[in-house]
Design an enzyme around this catalytic site. Structure first.
Site, PDB file in Angstrom:
ATOM      1  N   TYR A 141      38.219  34.503  52.851  1.00  0.00           N
ATOM      2  CA  TYR A 141      36.923  35.067  52.461  1.00  0.00           C
ATOM      3  C   TYR A 141      36.277  35.834  53.611  1.00  0.00           C
ATOM      4  CZ  TYR A 141      36.114  32.964  47.855  1.00  0.00           C
ATOM      5  OH  TYR A 141      36.152  32.645  46.532  1.00  0.00           O
ATOM      6  N   LYS A 192      49.129  24.829  51.298  1.00  0.00           N
ATOM      7  CA  LYS A 192      50.362  25.513  50.894  1.00  0.00           C
ATOM      8  C   LYS A 192      51.236  25.566  52.146  1.00  0.00           C
ATOM      9  CE  LYS A 192      52.814  27.831  47.847  1.00  0.00           C
ATOM     10  NZ  LYS A 192      53.362  27.257  46.612  1.00  0.00           N
ATOM     11  N   ASP A 224      49.656  24.606  44.235  1.00  0.00           N
ATOM     12  CA  ASP A 224      50.143  24.882  42.871  1.00  0.00           C
ATOM     13  C   ASP A 224      50.313  23.571  42.106  1.00  0.00           C
ATOM     14  OD1 ASP A 224      52.191  24.286  44.679  1.00  0.00           O
ATOM     15  OD2 ASP A 224      53.633  25.701  43.841  1.00  0.00           O
ATOM     16  N   ASP A 248      37.886  27.373  45.694  1.00  0.00           N
ATOM     17  CA  ASP A 248      37.229  28.195  44.671  1.00  0.00           C
ATOM     18  C   ASP A 248      37.965  28.036  43.344  1.00  0.00           C
ATOM     19  OD1 ASP A 248      35.554  30.251  43.566  1.00  0.00           O
ATOM     20  OD2 ASP A 248      37.232  31.637  43.786  1.00  0.00           O
ATOM     21  N   ASP A 252      36.902  25.457  39.742  1.00  0.00           N
ATOM     22  CA  ASP A 252      36.696  25.941  38.365  1.00  0.00           C
ATOM     23  C   ASP A 252      37.565  25.138  37.406  1.00  0.00           C
ATOM     24  OD1 ASP A 252      34.949  27.962  39.175  1.00  0.00           O
ATOM     25  OD2 ASP A 252      35.852  29.448  37.831  1.00  0.00           O
TER      26      ASP A 252
HETATM   27  C1  IPM Z   1      31.816  30.259  43.679  1.00  0.00           C
HETATM   28  C2  IPM Z   1      31.863  31.694  43.249  1.00  0.00           C
HETATM   29  C3  IPM Z   1      31.741  32.588  44.474  1.00  0.00           C
HETATM   30  C4  IPM Z   1      32.936  32.311  45.358  1.00  0.00           C
HETATM   31  C5  IPM Z   1      31.598  34.076  44.188  1.00  0.00           C
HETATM   32  C6  IPM Z   1      30.445  34.364  43.261  1.00  0.00           C
HETATM   33  C7  IPM Z   1      31.469  34.890  45.453  1.00  0.00           C
HETATM   34  O1  IPM Z   1      32.998  31.955  42.512  1.00  0.00           O
HETATM   35  O2  IPM Z   1      30.803  29.847  44.282  1.00  0.00           O
HETATM   36  O3  IPM Z   1      32.774  29.541  43.405  1.00  0.00           O
HETATM   37  O4  IPM Z   1      34.002  32.913  45.189  1.00  0.00           O
HETATM   38  O5  IPM Z   1      32.819  31.478  46.250  1.00  0.00           O
HETATM   39 MG    MG Z   2      34.182  30.218  42.086  1.00  0.00          MG
END
Ligand code: IPM
Ligand code: MG
Length: 361
Positions: A141, A192, A224, A248, A252
């Site tokens: 990042y 990884k 993975d 990240d 999710d």
């Molecule tokens: C998160 C989001 C952010 C990230 C984006 C919006 C920059 O996806 O907080 O997980 O990638 O960290």
């Molecule tokens: Mg995210």
């Protein structure tokens, strides 16, 4: 002394969900349960539209002097044509970096009332309670070099760099070991290391630190496989620790186990205990302005704020209980709607949580 909380609603559904979280803060304030001063600021596309900058200096300064920041969400199609440096997401990343918020805590907890809202079988997710600890200020990042360059041949090449220093790895792993020690004492470090030297170093550091935390069982998993295990048998995990990019993606994935990403709060902390609190979902431009977004992740982020930055763990627990009561009442935003429940909007959920808090004295 009162604590200063900076409110950054941001874009898309940000203002709607943050309004409900502010209702909760104000209700607790009037009841004398907390002593906070709320300030507002601009970030993301909202800031770009006014100042031509997704993170105006004024916002960063206000955040640096606050005890905690509550953030809604940033981004949307309107700003997608902008160069990356001006995009709303840069506002968020700039706050993380500018405040040194290296430790991102993303709990994935399944409320039993929502078991039918998960896309996974009930037996796979019932009782799920895991915590992803994501490093937030390093990795690909922020790594240099980065950019898009044109080669002498005229072909373009995109570059990003995955990079971690030993001290960055050590400090996030210490946070994770400490949290695991206070939970079920199992820590899974995700990397990884079979391919990437950067994460080979990560694994080495994790193994070195493990000796200092004998009560915590440390395991390693390739990313993975971790993604697969999260949907196959998520209850094997207690605390997972990983870098910025893997965190990240995995967070999710973990969010969906709980029924909806609209349920999950997060805390991003620095070395001084200052924190930024935000739902892990995004700005959901497709439903913005319709009053149907789920405010629970943001309200639970307020609970995390009270626990980690404002030293009010009991009040945090009250918010969590109030959320649970509202789910017991059968109120649901569309993202967590299941047959037999009553579908309501963003503000009704906020009001019901405030009412549940008032009853609980
Ligand atoms: C998160 C989001 C952010 C990230 C984006 C919006 C920059 O996806 O907080 O997980 O990638 O960290
Ligand atoms: Mg995210």
């Amino acid at each position: 002394m009162s604590k200063k909380v900076l409110i950054l609603a941001g874009d898309g559904i940000g203002p709607e969900i943050v309004a409900e979280a502010v209702k909760v803060l104000k209700a607790l304030q009037s009841a004398g349960a907390i002593d906070v001063v709320l300030e507002e600021g601009l970030v993301g596309g909202a800031a770009y539209d006014v100042w031509g900058d997704p993170l105006p200096a004024e916002t960063l300064t206000a955040a640096q002097s606050a005890d905690a920041v509550l953030l809604g969400a940033v981004g949307g199609p309107k700003w997608e044509p902008l160069p990356i440096a001006k995009r709303p997401e840069k506002g968020l990343l700039g706050l993380r970096k500018g405040l040194g918020l290296f430790a991102n805590l993303r709990p994935a907890l399944l409320y039993p009332q929502l078991i039918a809202a998960s896309t996974l079988k009930p037996e796979v997710v019932s009782g799920l309670d895991l915590l992803i600890v994501r490093e937030l200020t390093g990795d690909i990042y922020f790594g240099q070099p980065r950019g898009i360059e044109t080669l002498p041949s005229g072909e373009r090449r995109g570059i990003n760099t995955m990079v971690y220093t030993e001290s960055e790895i050590e400090r996030i792993l210490r946070v994770a070991f400490d949290l695991a020690r206070r939970r079920r004492r199992r820590l899974c470090s995700v990397d990884k290391a079979n391919v990437l030297e950067c994460t080979e170093l990560w694994r080495e550091v994790a193994n070195r630190l493990a000796g200092e935390y004998p009560e915590v069982e440390l395991t390693h998993m390739y990313v993975d496989n971790a993604a697969m295990q999260l949907v196959r048998a998520p209850k094997q995990f207690d605390v997972m620790v990983t870098g910025n990019l893997f965190g990240d993606i995995l967070s999710d994935c973990a969010a969906m186990l709980t029924g909806s990403i609209g349920m999950l709060p997060s805390a991003s902390l620095n070395e001084r205990g200052q924190g930024m609190y935000e739902p892990i979902h995004g700005s959901a431009p497709d439903i913005a302005g319709r009053g149907i977004a789920n405010p629970i992740a943001t309200i639970l982020s307020v609970a995390m704020m009270l626990r980690y930055s404002l030293d009010a763990p009991q009040v945090a627990a009250r918010i969590e209980t109030a959320v649970s009561r509202v789910l017991d009442q059968g109120l649901r935003t569309p993202d967590i709607m299941t047959p037999g429940m009553r579908q309501v909007g963003t503000a009704e959920i906020g009001d019901a949580i405030v009412a549940a808090l008032a009853e609980d004295v």
